[in-house]
Design a protein around this motif. Sequence first.
Motif, PDB file in Angstrom:
ATOM      1  N   LYS A 237       0.842  -1.203   0.000  1.00  0.00           N
ATOM      2  CA  LYS A 237       0.000   0.000   0.000  1.00  0.00           C
ATOM      3  C   LYS A 237       0.876   1.251   0.000  1.00  0.00           C
ATOM      4  O   LYS A 237       0.605   2.214  -0.701  1.00  0.00           O
ATOM      5  N   LYS A 238       1.938   1.219   0.801  1.00  0.00           N
ATOM      6  CA  LYS A 238       2.857   2.358   0.806  1.00  0.00           C
ATOM      7  C   LYS A 238       3.410   2.599  -0.591  1.00  0.00           C
ATOM      8  O   LYS A 238       3.524   3.730  -1.051  1.00  0.00           O
ATOM      9  N   HIS A 239       3.740   1.484  -1.249  1.00  0.00           N
ATOM     10  CA  HIS A 239       4.257   1.595  -2.599  1.00  0.00           C
ATOM     11  C   HIS A 239       3.255   2.310  -3.512  1.00  0.00           C
ATOM     12  O   HIS A 239       3.589   3.231  -4.235  1.00  0.00           O
ATOM     13  N   HIS A 240       1.995   1.889  -3.408  1.00  0.00           N
ATOM     14  CA  HIS A 240       0.960   2.491  -4.256  1.00  0.00           C
ATOM     15  C   HIS A 240       0.736   3.951  -3.923  1.00  0.00           C
ATOM     16  O   HIS A 240       0.568   4.786  -4.807  1.00  0.00           O
ATOM     17  N   ILE A 241       0.733   4.234  -2.636  1.00  0.00           N
ATOM     18  CA  ILE A 241       0.503   5.622  -2.229  1.00  0.00           C
ATOM     19  C   ILE A 241       1.597   6.511  -2.810  1.00  0.00           C
ATOM     20  O   ILE A 241       1.328   7.566  -3.396  1.00  0.00           O
ATOM     21  N   MET A 242       2.854   6.049  -2.669  1.00  0.00           N
ATOM     22  CA  MET A 242       3.959   6.862  -3.155  1.00  0.00           C
ATOM     23  C   MET A 242       3.911   6.992  -4.680  1.00  0.00           C
ATOM     24  O   MET A 242       4.189   8.044  -5.230  1.00  0.00           O
ATOM     25  N   GLU A 243       3.537   5.892  -5.323  1.00  0.00           N
ATOM     26  CA  GLU A 243       3.464   5.931  -6.779  1.00  0.00           C
ATOM     27  C   GLU A 243       2.408   6.946  -7.230  1.00  0.00           C
ATOM     28  O   GLU A 243       2.650   7.758  -8.119  1.00  0.00           O
ATOM     29  N   ARG A 244       1.253   6.898  -6.564  1.00  0.00           N
ATOM     30  CA  ARG A 244       0.183   7.846  -6.905  1.00  0.00           C
ATOM     31  C   ARG A 244       0.626   9.276  -6.635  1.00  0.00           C
ATOM     32  O   ARG A 244       0.337  10.192  -7.393  1.00  0.00           O
ATOM     33  N   PHE A 245       1.308   9.449  -5.500  1.00  0.00           N
ATOM     34  CA  PHE A 245       1.767  10.778  -5.134  1.00  0.00           C
ATOM     35  C   PHE A 245       2.721  11.308  -6.201  1.00  0.00           C
ATOM     36  O   PHE A 245       2.621  12.451  -6.646  1.00  0.00           O
ATOM     37  N   LEU A 246       3.642  10.456  -6.632  1.00  0.00           N
ATOM     38  CA  LEU A 246       4.641  10.891  -7.609  1.00  0.00           C
ATOM     39  C   LEU A 246       4.018  11.184  -8.967  1.00  0.00           C
ATOM     40  O   LEU A 246       4.372  12.158  -9.626  1.00  0.00           O
ATOM     41  N   THR A 247       3.058  10.347  -9.377  1.00  0.00           N
ATOM     42  CA  THR A 247       2.450  10.588 -10.694  1.00  0.00           C
ATOM     43  C   THR A 247       1.410  11.709 -10.634  1.00  0.00           C
ATOM     44  O   THR A 247       1.405  12.598 -11.474  1.00  0.00           O
ATOM     45  N   ASP A 248       0.549  11.695  -9.610  1.00  0.00           N
ATOM     46  CA  ASP A 248      -0.583  12.627  -9.594  1.00  0.00           C
ATOM     47  C   ASP A 248      -0.184  14.018  -9.126  1.00  0.00           C
ATOM     48  O   ASP A 248      -0.640  15.015  -9.677  1.00  0.00           O
ATOM     49  N   VAL A 249       0.630  14.065  -8.084  1.00  0.00           N
ATOM     50  CA  VAL A 249       0.934  15.375  -7.518  1.00  0.00           C
ATOM     51  C   VAL A 249       2.205  15.953  -8.117  1.00  0.00           C
ATOM     52  O   VAL A 249       2.260  17.123  -8.474  1.00  0.00           O
ATOM     53  N   LEU A 250       3.225  15.114  -8.254  1.00  0.00           N
ATOM     54  CA  LEU A 250       4.497  15.628  -8.780  1.00  0.00           C
ATOM     55  C   LEU A 250       4.632  15.474 -10.289  1.00  0.00           C
ATOM     56  O   LEU A 250       5.626  15.897 -10.867  1.00  0.00           O
ATOM     57  N   ASP A 251       3.635  14.837 -10.912  1.00  0.00           N
ATOM     58  CA  ASP A 251       3.632  14.725 -12.377  1.00  0.00           C
ATOM     59  C   ASP A 251       4.795  13.933 -12.957  1.00  0.00           C
ATOM     60  O   ASP A 251       5.251  14.227 -14.053  1.00  0.00           O
ATOM     61  N   LEU A 252       5.294  12.942 -12.233  1.00  0.00           N
ATOM     62  CA  LEU A 252       6.357  12.101 -12.796  1.00  0.00           C
ATOM     63  C   LEU A 252       5.746  11.055 -13.727  1.00  0.00           C
ATOM     64  O   LEU A 252       4.579  10.715 -13.578  1.00  0.00           O
ATOM     65  N   ASP A 253       6.543  10.548 -14.671  1.00  0.00           N
ATOM     66  CA  ASP A 253       5.996   9.491 -15.523  1.00  0.00           C
ATOM     67  C   ASP A 253       5.955   8.197 -14.712  1.00  0.00           C
ATOM     68  O   ASP A 253       6.658   8.042 -13.718  1.00  0.00           O
ATOM     69  N   SER A 254       5.150   7.248 -15.150  1.00  0.00           N
ATOM     70  CA  SER A 254       4.847   6.109 -14.283  1.00  0.00           C
ATOM     71  C   SER A 254       6.060   5.198 -14.063  1.00  0.00           C
ATOM     72  O   SER A 254       6.205   4.620 -12.995  1.00  0.00           O
ATOM     73  N   ASP A 255       6.940   5.084 -15.058  1.00  0.00           N
ATOM     74  CA  ASP A 255       8.118   4.218 -14.870  1.00  0.00           C
ATOM     75  C   ASP A 255       9.031   4.769 -13.775  1.00  0.00           C
ATOM     76  O   ASP A 255       9.434   4.039 -12.866  1.00  0.00           O
ATOM     77  N   THR A 256       9.339   6.064 -13.890  1.00  0.00           N
ATOM     78  CA  THR A 256      10.193   6.691 -12.880  1.00  0.00           C
ATOM     79  C   THR A 256       9.521   6.574 -11.516  1.00  0.00           C
ATOM     80  O   THR A 256      10.168   6.272 -10.508  1.00  0.00           O
ATOM     81  N   ALA A 257       8.185   6.837 -11.511  1.00  0.00           N
ATOM     82  CA  ALA A 257       7.437   6.800 -10.254  1.00  0.00           C
ATOM     83  C   ALA A 257       7.557   5.423  -9.619  1.00  0.00           C
ATOM     84  O   ALA A 257       7.765   5.302  -8.421  1.00  0.00           O
ATOM     85  N   HIS A 258       7.460   4.395 -10.438  1.00  0.00           N
ATOM     86  CA  HIS A 258       7.516   3.040  -9.900  1.00  0.00           C
ATOM     87  C   HIS A 258       8.871   2.785  -9.241  1.00  0.00           C
ATOM     88  O   HIS A 258       8.955   2.272  -8.121  1.00  0.00           O
ATOM     89  N   VAL A 259       9.930   3.175  -9.936  1.00  0.00           N
ATOM     90  CA  VAL A 259      11.279   2.941  -9.413  1.00  0.00           C
ATOM     91  C   VAL A 259      11.477   3.699  -8.098  1.00  0.00           C
ATOM     92  O   VAL A 259      11.978   3.153  -7.113  1.00  0.00           O
ATOM     93  N   GLU A 260      11.018   4.952  -8.089  1.00  0.00           N
ATOM     94  CA  GLU A 260      11.225   5.747  -6.877  1.00  0.00           C
ATOM     95  C   GLU A 260      10.347   5.254  -5.722  1.00  0.00           C
ATOM     96  O   GLU A 260      10.780   5.217  -4.576  1.00  0.00           O
ATOM     97  N   ALA A 261       9.135   4.894  -6.071  1.00  0.00           N
ATOM     98  CA  ALA A 261       8.214   4.412  -5.036  1.00  0.00           C
ATOM     99  C   ALA A 261       8.774   3.141  -4.414  1.00  0.00           C
ATOM    100  O   ALA A 261       8.626   2.887  -3.220  1.00  0.00           O
ATOM    101  N   HIS A 262       9.434   2.349  -5.228  1.00  0.00           N
ATOM    102  CA  HIS A 262      10.034   1.104  -4.781  1.00  0.00           C
ATOM    103  C   HIS A 262      11.059   1.373  -3.677  1.00  0.00           C
ATOM    104  O   HIS A 262      11.203   0.591  -2.735  1.00  0.00           O
ATOM    105  N   LYS A 263      11.784   2.507  -3.825  1.00  0.00           N
ATOM    106  CA  LYS A 263      12.754   2.848  -2.778  1.00  0.00           C
ATOM    107  C   LYS A 263      12.048   3.448  -1.556  1.00  0.00           C
ATOM    108  O   LYS A 263      12.391   3.161  -0.417  1.00  0.00           O
ATOM    109  N   MET A 264      11.055   4.294  -1.852  1.00  0.00           N
ATOM    110  CA  MET A 264      10.394   5.019  -0.756  1.00  0.00           C
ATOM    111  C   MET A 264       9.593   4.096   0.155  1.00  0.00           C
ATOM    112  O   MET A 264       9.469   4.352   1.348  1.00  0.00           O
ATOM    113  N   GLU A 265       9.043   3.045  -0.403  1.00  0.00           N
ATOM    114  CA  GLU A 265       8.167   2.169   0.390  1.00  0.00           C
ATOM    115  C   GLU A 265       8.863   1.633   1.637  1.00  0.00           C
ATOM    116  O   GLU A 265       8.228   1.301   2.615  1.00  0.00           O
ATOM    117  N   HIS A 266      10.209   1.564   1.573  1.00  0.00           N
ATOM    118  CA  HIS A 266      10.934   1.004   2.707  1.00  0.00           C
ATOM    119  C   HIS A 266      11.201   2.012   3.810  1.00  0.00           C
ATOM    120  O   HIS A 266      11.448   1.628   4.933  1.00  0.00           O
TER     121      HIS A 266
END
Lengths: 641, 221
Positions: free
Chosen positions: B76-105
């Motif tokens: 869930k943390k991963h998804h939240i961060m991914e949504r945050f990065l794509t929806d609020v910060l306007d990152l593309d989904s691939d970058t968002a996924h990679v970054e969310a992967h780090k942030m979730e921890h």
Amino acid sequence: MQDGMFTAALVGQPNVGKSSLFTRLTGVGVISSNYAGTTVTFEEAVVTRKGNKVRIYDLPGTYGMSGNSDDEEVVLEMVRDPDIDSVIVVADATNLQSSLVLCFEVIELGLPLILAVNKADEARKKYDTDYKELERILDVPVVPVSAKTAEGVDELADALCEGRGRRSTFQVRYEPHLEEAIDNIIGHLKKIRFDQRGTAVKLMEGTKTFIEGVMPATAEIASVLRDNFEREHNETSDIAIARERYSVSDAIVRKVQTRTQTKFSRKDRLSEMMITPSTGIPILIAVGLMLFVTMIFLGSLLDEAVSYVYDTLIGNSLADFGADKGGEMGRAIMLGIDGSIRAILTLVIPYIMVFYIILGVLEDTGYLPRAVVLVDRTMHHFGLHGGAFIPMIVGLGCNVPAIMAVRTIRSRREKLILTSLIVMCVPCSAQIAIIFGIVGKYSGFIYAFAILIVLLALMVVLGLGLNRFLKYEPSNLAMEIPDLSAPSLKNVLFKTWNRIKDFFVIAFPLLVVGSILLEIALSYSLMDFVIGPLSFLTVGMLGLPAAVILAFIVGVLRKEMAVGMLAIIAASTGIMELASFMGPEQFFVFGLVMAIYMPCLATIAVIWREMGWKETIAVSALSIGTAIAIGTLANWILMAF
Amino acid sequence: MMVSDNREDYLIEILRLTEGEGRAKTNDLADKLGVSPASVSEMIKALSGDGFVTYTKYRGAELTPEGLNYAKQLRKKHHIMERFLTDVLDLDSDTAHVEAHKMEHVISDDSAIRICRIIGTPVDDDCSSCESQCRAATGLGRISKKLNEMRQGDRGCISHLKCEDPKTVKKLISMGFVPGRDVCIGSNGSRSGPKVVTVGNATFALDSEMASFVYVEPSDD
């Protein structure tokens, strides 16, 4: 502008004190109480200050500006009216968060406004509030006021008359997706009366009145945007918008208000006791007993006192004066007038006035909503919820405002059940006066109590029956519980006068004219065509003198007139003392039928307006039928013993 | 308990493969994570030592209830961060996924919930961007309760409203029952009688049906 006069409307959430403030501002009396929904129609008055005239409207309370209920619809219509130049948003200083949310909505719609923060005196005991900072943040004039102590009311009137209300530049910024949708809608809005952003927000909220006010294509776009939002966020857009408004409001309140007193006060403890069933139910019973006992003792005491004063001051002089001037006819006419004055004085002043004073105190303390919590479960058996308790209590005074209060109920089924119960089982003050003043006096108080017991039993049977008979609809209680407050003597007396003045200005002249007409008709035996044919009912079924039918008929006009009529009818048969006109059992049957049967004209009119003619006829027919059936039954039972 | 990032990656991957039911085979896990089956076996032994999985030879690894909960929170943390990065910060989904992967921890539960509120996902639901919804939905952090199930003196924060009738929802909103606001249950007598609820500075009486539409995340104290 309306007739060239600057026009303003008081808008605020329920029970923030709009009506009290209106009374303070304009000097025009409006009934106000300590619970939500006292005002169901709007009042207007004109304030003159420093040569400027301003017309002010007092509107029903609304939690929001979405047109969710009839009340919100009325308010929305009103502020949309181009004649309204300015809005006075009335906030509650002790509950700023919610008040500010309504204020945001008014700001958003681009309406010029002044924010009047009421109950400033009350809030001072608990909080430090920085009104200047609030004014700076909201960018509208903020006036702390207290309708109770009149502080700030002059300043508010000045601000109003100088036209200081203005549009604010303050804006609630929503989350990015909502803002995107709002911008999208604004792009499609053609010419509209309201602020574009405000309208776009309302469309995102899915507010019906606004959806109907824009082009169908725009409405369609808004609908798609709402659906998209809900899919993406797992939350509907109206909830999201409300959430943001509240978080902005909470942040502002945190900035401008600090709590200074956090103790659990004596008031809180008392409130707790009133709501907790183990202590609350005994309190409720005690309050109910107190109400009736006070009415009976104080009522009969006052009744005797008033009669004594009247006898010593006037005595038979009116009748003698009539006989002196116009012989037998003159005497008859003056006897009618004499009877009317007696009826009004000995019924209205003792019983009705005492009741309204107690009701006023109960209303102003805020006790009633707490009783609602206790009776909620019981009311569900009748297909109602606890909220129905308040119209019922108000109905003990007069059915008209009670049925108008039924307006706050949404479902038709509930309206019908509650209206029937109020009309038949809740005796209005005139009926109570008959029960205690006539039955109590001539049959004994045991009989008077018996009538109350019958009414209570009827309520249970009727409530259960209607609940089963009418198609089920859910009915839910959601009601604000205001803080307890000490009643003000001034407001209680003012309300009492306001509620009984009708008896003097409407009932009294009616009674005088009616009794004169009846007197004449009786002396020429003009009424025999009614008395004779209907005697099967009066004499045969109810066991009453045939002429009593006239009292029943006149009672449809106003219930208290029946009493005056009774005296006249008795006199026409040559009996001057009511006590020897009928026996105790007959008075009981008379009182019982009067308590149940047929709403009076004013009540019929209000049921018609609120519910339509079908329901009016149904309720009237049901009440007449029930009254006759129960009256007949009582007569037979009493005769058997 | 501290669990290394690497182990967390394994947990989340087992969850993705099993959705909480059945076992993940060692070879599948190795494929997904791009490591040798031997390292997978090694890690699974360590995880079962922590009590997060049970391992059966040849059949694979299964999440324990504790492991399932932990993995879901992570996802869930991963998804939240991914949504945050794509929806609020306007990152593309691939970058968002990679970054969310780090942030979730590294992100705390509390911060994740706060971010969740900003982007407007109801906290107790599993993320809508999951490919398939978890069957046994235990949310991130605390679980919300219906208001009518709370007891006198309970406090909490409204998480969401749920009712078929939009008019009732609107009524609740307009009275101030709005997600994110704090509530406190006042005195109430019988279980099925109306609840006396304070929200902000206003107190309301809600009967139990009305109260059942309001979901609250109870607070600890």
